[in-house]
Motif scaffolding. Sequence first.
Motif, short mmCIF file in Angstrom:
data_model
loop_
_atom_site.label_atom_id
_atom_site.label_comp_id
_atom_site.label_asym_id
_atom_site.label_seq_id
_atom_site.Cartn_x
_atom_site.Cartn_y
_atom_site.Cartn_z
N PHE A 256 0.85 -1.18 0.00
CA PHE A 256 0.00 0.00 0.00
C PHE A 256 0.89 1.24 0.00
CE2 PHE A 256 -2.30 -3.44 1.98
CZ PHE A 256 -3.53 -3.39 1.34
N PRO A 257 0.64 2.18 -0.91
CA PRO A 257 1.50 3.38 -0.99
C PRO A 257 1.49 4.16 0.32
CG PRO A 257 0.04 3.20 -2.89
CD PRO A 257 -0.43 2.20 -1.90
N GLY A 258 2.70 4.62 0.74
CA GLY A 258 2.82 5.44 1.95
C GLY A 258 2.34 6.85 1.70
N GLU A 259 2.02 7.55 2.76
CA GLU A 259 1.56 8.93 2.65
C GLU A 259 2.75 9.87 2.48
OE1 GLU A 259 -0.82 9.90 5.96
OE2 GLU A 259 -2.37 8.37 5.55
N LYS A 260 2.62 10.80 1.53
CA LYS A 260 3.65 11.82 1.24
C LYS A 260 5.00 11.15 1.00
CE LYS A 260 1.15 15.43 3.73
NZ LYS A 260 1.21 16.46 4.80
N GLU A 262 6.60 9.15 3.03
CA GLU A 262 6.79 7.92 3.79
C GLU A 262 6.88 6.72 2.86
OE1 GLU A 262 3.59 7.64 6.48
OE2 GLU A 262 4.23 9.33 7.74
N PRO A 263 7.63 5.69 3.28
CA PRO A 263 7.78 4.51 2.42
C PRO A 263 6.47 3.73 2.31
CG PRO A 263 8.73 4.10 4.59
CD PRO A 263 8.38 5.57 4.56
N ASP A 264 6.40 2.91 1.29
CA ASP A 264 5.23 2.06 1.13
C ASP A 264 5.10 1.09 2.30
OD1 ASP A 264 4.79 3.33 -1.24
OD2 ASP A 264 5.56 1.70 -2.50
N VAL A 265 3.86 0.72 2.59
CA VAL A 265 3.59 -0.25 3.64
C VAL A 265 3.45 -1.63 3.00
CG1 VAL A 265 1.98 -0.99 5.44
CG2 VAL A 265 2.47 1.45 5.11
N VAL A 266 4.25 -2.57 3.48
CA VAL A 266 4.21 -3.94 2.97
C VAL A 266 3.71 -4.85 4.08
CG1 VAL A 266 5.52 -5.83 1.97
CG2 VAL A 266 6.12 -3.47 1.42
N LEU A 267 2.62 -5.56 3.82
CA LEU A 267 2.04 -6.47 4.79
C LEU A 267 2.27 -7.92 4.36
CD1 LEU A 267 -1.43 -4.83 5.60
CD2 LEU A 267 0.68 -4.72 6.93
N LEU A 268 2.73 -8.72 5.31
CA LEU A 268 2.89 -10.15 5.09
C LEU A 268 1.91 -10.88 5.99
CD1 LEU A 268 6.79 -10.46 5.01
CD2 LEU A 268 5.22 -10.24 3.09
N ASP A 269 1.27 -11.90 5.47
CA ASP A 269 0.35 -12.68 6.27
C ASP A 269 1.06 -13.91 6.83
OD1 ASP A 269 0.21 -13.32 3.37
OD2 ASP A 269 -0.89 -15.06 4.11
N GLY A 297 -3.03 1.50 11.55
CA GLY A 297 -4.22 0.66 11.43
C GLY A 297 -4.27 0.06 10.04
N LEU A 298 -5.22 -0.78 9.78
CA LEU A 298 -5.33 -1.39 8.46
C LEU A 298 -5.65 -0.34 7.40
CD1 LEU A 298 -7.32 -4.69 9.07
CD2 LEU A 298 -4.90 -4.45 8.57
N PRO A 299 -4.99 -0.38 6.25
CA PRO A 299 -5.38 0.53 5.16
C PRO A 299 -6.84 0.32 4.78
CG PRO A 299 -3.30 -0.59 4.68
CD PRO A 299 -3.86 -1.25 5.90
N ASP A 300 -7.48 1.40 4.36
CA ASP A 300 -8.90 1.31 4.00
C ASP A 300 -9.15 0.32 2.87
OD1 ASP A 300 -9.43 3.18 5.93
OD2 ASP A 300 -9.40 4.88 4.53
N GLU A 301 -8.13 0.14 2.00
CA GLU A 301 -8.33 -0.73 0.84
C GLU A 301 -8.11 -2.20 1.16
OE1 GLU A 301 -5.08 1.33 0.35
OE2 GLU A 301 -6.58 2.78 0.99
N LEU A 302 -7.62 -2.50 2.37
CA LEU A 302 -7.24 -3.89 2.65
C LEU A 302 -8.43 -4.83 2.62
CD1 LEU A 302 -5.29 -6.09 3.43
CD2 LEU A 302 -5.54 -5.42 5.82
N ILE A 303 -9.49 -4.50 3.37
CA ILE A 303 -10.64 -5.40 3.45
C ILE A 303 -11.26 -5.63 2.08
CG2 ILE A 303 -12.92 -5.75 4.43
CD1 ILE A 303 -10.75 -6.17 6.45
N PRO A 304 -11.57 -4.57 1.30
CA PRO A 304 -12.13 -4.83 -0.04
C PRO A 304 -11.20 -5.66 -0.93
CG PRO A 304 -12.47 -2.55 0.59
CD PRO A 304 -11.55 -3.13 1.60
N ASN A 305 -9.87 -5.36 -0.86
CA ASN A 305 -8.94 -6.12 -1.69
C ASN A 305 -8.86 -7.58 -1.25
OD1 ASN A 305 -8.37 -3.91 -3.20
ND2 ASN A 305 -6.42 -3.42 -2.23
N ALA A 306 -8.87 -7.81 0.06
CA ALA A 306 -8.81 -9.19 0.55
C ALA A 306 -10.05 -9.97 0.15
CB ALA A 306 -8.63 -9.18 2.07
N ARG A 307 -11.22 -9.32 0.24
CA ARG A 307 -12.46 -10.00 -0.15
C ARG A 307 -12.46 -10.34 -1.63
NH1 ARG A 307 -16.61 -6.09 3.27
NH2 ARG A 307 -16.26 -7.06 5.31
N ARG A 308 -11.79 -9.50 -2.41
CA ARG A 308 -11.78 -9.70 -3.85
C ARG A 308 -10.67 -10.66 -4.30
NH1 ARG A 308 -11.62 -4.86 -4.91
NH2 ARG A 308 -9.39 -4.57 -5.32
#
Length: 319
Positions: A256-260, A262-269, A297-308
Motif C-alpha cells: 500500500f502506498p505510503g503517505e507523502k 513515507e515509504p510504502d507499507v508492505v504487509l505479510l500474512d 491501522g489497516l489501510p482502508d483498501e485492505l478489506i475490499p482487496n482481501a475479499r476480492r
Amino acid sequence: MQPLSDPGTLERPLFFDGQQLYAEDLQGLEAHHRALRWLHNRSLHQPGVGNGLAVSGRRGEREVRIQPGYALDAAGRELLLGEPLTEPVPPVAGEPDGSPAYFDLTLCYPSDDDLEETETRDGVCAPRGAVRLRERPVLCWARLRPDTSGALRPVDDAQRLALEEGRVIALARAGILDCRLSADLSATLRRTARPTERPRIVCGTGPVDWKEWHAVAGDDDSALLGLRAEVSTGARGFRATPCYTARVDGRRPLVFPGEKDEPDVVLLDGPAYVQDATPGQFQCHVPLLVYAGALAGLPDELIPNARRQWQVTWYAIEE
C-alpha cells in the motif's frame, strides 16, 4: 406433517371398541408412522440418490430422460419416481456472450398442493373427497451462473440454499445453447444417500467475507492482529466436527502506498489457523505482519482487496 426432531414428542393414536372414528384419527395414525420413518431415514442416511434416477441426454437433443428411482432429502422424506419421465430442456438461447447457459436438474418432495388425486369417493352425508394421492416428486431446472471464484451456483438464492441444505436433490447438469443440449448431460454432481466409509476426507475453496481481527473481540481499541473470516462447510454434511486445515490463496505481498514521503507499507500474512470449529463451519484467522513502513491501522483498501483477491482453501478429515 413435518418430521419431528424429537421422537418423544410423538403421540401414538389409540382406539377402543365403540369409539367413533373420524378421518383425522386415521390420518394421525399414518402421520405418526411417517414421522418415525422420516426420522429413521435422516438418522441413518444422508440426502442423495438411493438407487436409480439415471438421467440421460445427448448433445443436440431438446429433452432429457429420467429413469425410475428413489432418493432421500434432508428431512428424511422419500422421493420415489415410479415410471420413466421425459423433461424438455429449458428454452433458452444461451448466455449473452454466446456461451452455453447452465442448469441443474433437481428433484424435491411435493407440497400437498402438488399432489394428484388419483381416487375420490362420495361421503355419507358429506361431499365427495379424495381417498388416494400420488406422491410424485417435483422436477425443476435451476439456472446457474458463476460466482466470484468461477464456480457455478444457482441464481435464485432460495434454490441455492435448498440445494446446500439437501432439501432439493441435484440429478444432473446441462449446458443449453439454442434450446438444445450443448454437450452430454453430466451426473458428476450427484450425491449418494448411502453414508460414506470413514475416515472421510473433504476439501473446498472459495471467497469469504474478511473482517478485522482484534485481540479482544468487540473492542475497537484493542490490538489489531489481522483478518478473520467464517467459512461455511454445512453443505458437506459432516455428522461430527472434523479436523480442519486451512490456508489462504491469493496475491502476495500486500503493498500500500505510503503517505507523502513515507515509504510504502508492505504487509505479510502469517500462517492461517482454525478456531471455533463445528460440523457446519469454522473461523479462519490470518495474522498480518508489517514488513516495511509504518502502520497505525489497516489501510482502508485492505478489506475490499482481501475479499476480492483472497480465498480460503481447506480440507477436513472426519473420523
